[in-house]
Design an enzyme around this catalytic site. Structure first.
Site, PDB file in Angstrom:
ATOM      1  N   TYR A   1       0.808  -1.220   0.000  1.00  0.00           N
ATOM      2  CA  TYR A   1       0.000   0.000   0.000  1.00  0.00           C
ATOM      3  C   TYR A   1       0.840   1.268   0.000  1.00  0.00           C
ATOM      4  O   TYR A   1       0.338   2.351   0.237  1.00  0.00           O
ATOM      5  CB  TYR A   1      -0.951   0.003   1.208  1.00  0.00           C
ATOM      6  CG  TYR A   1      -2.129  -0.944   1.050  1.00  0.00           C
ATOM      7  CD1 TYR A   1      -2.206  -1.845  -0.006  1.00  0.00           C
ATOM      8  CD2 TYR A   1      -3.180  -0.927   1.952  1.00  0.00           C
ATOM      9  CE1 TYR A   1      -3.275  -2.706  -0.142  1.00  0.00           C
ATOM     10  CE2 TYR A   1      -4.262  -1.782   1.823  1.00  0.00           C
ATOM     11  CZ  TYR A   1      -4.299  -2.681   0.772  1.00  0.00           C
ATOM     12  OH  TYR A   1      -5.369  -3.529   0.639  1.00  0.00           O
TER      13      TYR A   1
ATOM     14  N   LYS B   1       3.055 -14.764   3.282  1.00  0.00           N
ATOM     15  CA  LYS B   1       3.052 -15.562   2.043  1.00  0.00           C
ATOM     16  C   LYS B   1       4.512 -15.778   1.650  1.00  0.00           C
ATOM     17  O   LYS B   1       4.922 -15.529   0.510  1.00  0.00           O
ATOM     18  CB  LYS B   1       2.256 -14.814   0.952  1.00  0.00           C
ATOM     19  CG  LYS B   1       2.051 -15.586  -0.331  1.00  0.00           C
ATOM     20  CD  LYS B   1       1.003 -16.660  -0.242  1.00  0.00           C
ATOM     21  CE  LYS B   1       0.946 -17.478  -1.501  1.00  0.00           C
ATOM     22  NZ  LYS B   1      -0.015 -18.601  -1.430  1.00  0.00           N
TER      23      LYS B   1
ATOM     24  N   ASP C   1      -3.425 -17.744   2.515  1.00  0.00           N
ATOM     25  CA  ASP C   1      -4.579 -18.435   1.917  1.00  0.00           C
ATOM     26  C   ASP C   1      -5.116 -19.515   2.857  1.00  0.00           C
ATOM     27  O   ASP C   1      -6.326 -19.639   3.055  1.00  0.00           O
ATOM     28  CB  ASP C   1      -4.246 -19.006   0.524  1.00  0.00           C
ATOM     29  CG  ASP C   1      -2.826 -19.541   0.409  1.00  0.00           C
ATOM     30  OD1 ASP C   1      -1.989 -19.195   1.260  1.00  0.00           O
ATOM     31  OD2 ASP C   1      -2.546 -20.323  -0.518  1.00  0.00           O
TER      32      ASP C   1
ATOM     33  N   ASP D   1      -5.696  -5.918   5.735  1.00  0.00           N
ATOM     34  CA  ASP D   1      -6.885  -5.215   5.246  1.00  0.00           C
ATOM     35  C   ASP D   1      -7.985  -6.232   4.949  1.00  0.00           C
ATOM     36  O   ASP D   1      -9.146  -6.079   5.346  1.00  0.00           O
ATOM     37  CB  ASP D   1      -6.495  -4.443   3.977  1.00  0.00           C
ATOM     38  CG  ASP D   1      -7.545  -3.439   3.559  1.00  0.00           C
ATOM     39  OD1 ASP D   1      -8.506  -3.228   4.323  1.00  0.00           O
ATOM     40  OD2 ASP D   1      -7.409  -2.857   2.465  1.00  0.00           O
TER      41      ASP D   1
END
Ligand code: NAD
Length: 342
Positions: free
Chosen positions: A128, A180, A214, A238
């Site tokens: 971001y 991740k 995930d 988020d």
């Protein structure tokens, strides 16, 4: 260290739409519980644009610079005019690096019972940071879109330290690092490495585990009770904070804190609800629970606990609920029900 009777200066931004209504309700309950805040009332959002052409007027920023503590109602985003999001501006201006989003079951009988998860999201780094551009190919000026994420070791350590410290101080048992690192080996590998390192300092007090984003999303839906505190990078945070809000009935009752080293802003997650503004029907819970987080933050956990308990009784035993929760109570009736149970 503040003594119990000492006043704490704080900035109050009632905001737009239902903002002033839910703010008045919150103030009434804070007053009843004896909260020590001394408010500086300020404008932002459309109220700021109407008053001085800026959704984040200089006086409002100056007040937060003085008080370093604010409670903010929802702000209507002005359409057109090239305004940047006031929420993003506040985060950057005051370096509010931690977004704290608790999700707790308030009303029984929903899809999941007894959820109590705290999500800590890194608020300033990651994908971001806005390093984006297009690469033209032939006659297509936007043939390729590129974005870079930025995670720093210092920023990752700071947010993980925040999460473990929060867990230790609030009787939480475990922090889950969400990443991740199997694919984004550098960007989120660095975060995971920092988190594991910080965890060592809390060994024996706060447990640690980690999940790939995930898998975490699936497990939050299959068995959310295994989670306690989750800490993660900006984009994943988020998404997961809204997922967690969904587990307990949506964004309508969700409180949040944006916390930095020397300033903190607490806010309702919902917007200004123009469809019901001025009708006395708004649910003040999100802002009220945000103000309870603010009480926790300044060391008045006893008062915060009293508010949360009164809310639970008003909702569960007295069955007083506003329209968005399937009830018939007005904002004022719900406020009175909470005050009665304090
Ligand atoms: P919204 O959250 O204002 O409203 C969505 C729906 O939820 C509406 O039906 C509304 O009536 C209902 N709702 C929201 N809060 C409620 C409450 N406390 N009690 C009862 N019902 C409630 O979202 P929106 O309509 O997409 O946005 C309206 C405005 O708010 C826009 O200008 C948007 O940019 C702004 N907004 C601000 C913030 C913020 O300041 N943090 C967040 C989201 C949206």
């Amino acid at each position: 260290m503040a003594t119990p009777s000492q006043k704490i200066p704080a900035t109050l931004i009632p905001g737009d739409g239902i903002g002033p209504e839910v703010t008045e309700a919150t103030l009434e309950i804070l007053e009843a519980v004896g909260a020590p805040f001394e408010w500086e009332r300020c404008k932002a959002g459309m109220a700021g644009v109407d008053a001085c052409g800026d959704p984040l007027p200089p006086e409002t920023l100056a007040s937060i610079r003085r008080t370093r503590l604010a409670l903010k109602g929802p702000l209507t985003t002005p359409i057109g005019g090239g305004y940047r999001s006031s929420n993003v501006r506040l985060r950057e201006e005051f370096q509010l690096y931690a977004n704290l989003r608790p999700a707790r079951t308030l009303i029984p009988g929903g899809r999941f019972e007894d959820i109590d998860i705290v999500l800590v999201r890194e608020n300033l780094e990651g994908l971001y940071v806005g390093f984006e551009h297009y690469v033209p190919i032939g006659d297509d000026p936007r043939a390729v879109a590129m974005a870079s994420g930025v995670n720093t070791r210092a920023g990752s350590r700071r947010i993980c330290e925040f999460a473990f410290d929060y867990a230790a101080k609030n009787g939480r048992k475990k922090v889950t690092l969400v990443h991740k690192a199997n694919v984004l080996k550098a960007l989120t590998g660095l975060f995971l490495e920092a988190g594991r390192d910080i965890a060592k300092k809390y060994e024996g007090r706060v447990a640690v585990d980690d999940r790939i984003i995930d898998a975490c999303a699936m497990q939050l839906v299959m068995n959310p009770w295994q989670f306690d505190v989750i800490v993660t990078t900006n984009l994943f945070g988020d998404i997961l904070s809204d997922l967690n809000a969904g587990l307990v009935g949506g964004l309508g009752m969700a409180p949040a804190g944006n916390i930095g080293t020397d300033a903190a802003i607490f806010e309702a997650v919902h917007g200004s609800a123009p469809d019901i503004a001025g009708k006395g029907l708004a649910n003040p819970l999100a802002l009220l629970l945000s103000s309870a987080m603010m009480l926790d933050h300044v060391g008045h956990q006893d008062k915060a606990r009293r508010i949360r308990k009164a809310v639970d009784i008003a909702l569960r035993e007295d069955n007083v609920r506003t329209g968005d929760l399937g009830g018939k109570a007005t904002t004022k009736q719900f406020t009175q029900a909470v005050v009665k149970r304090l």
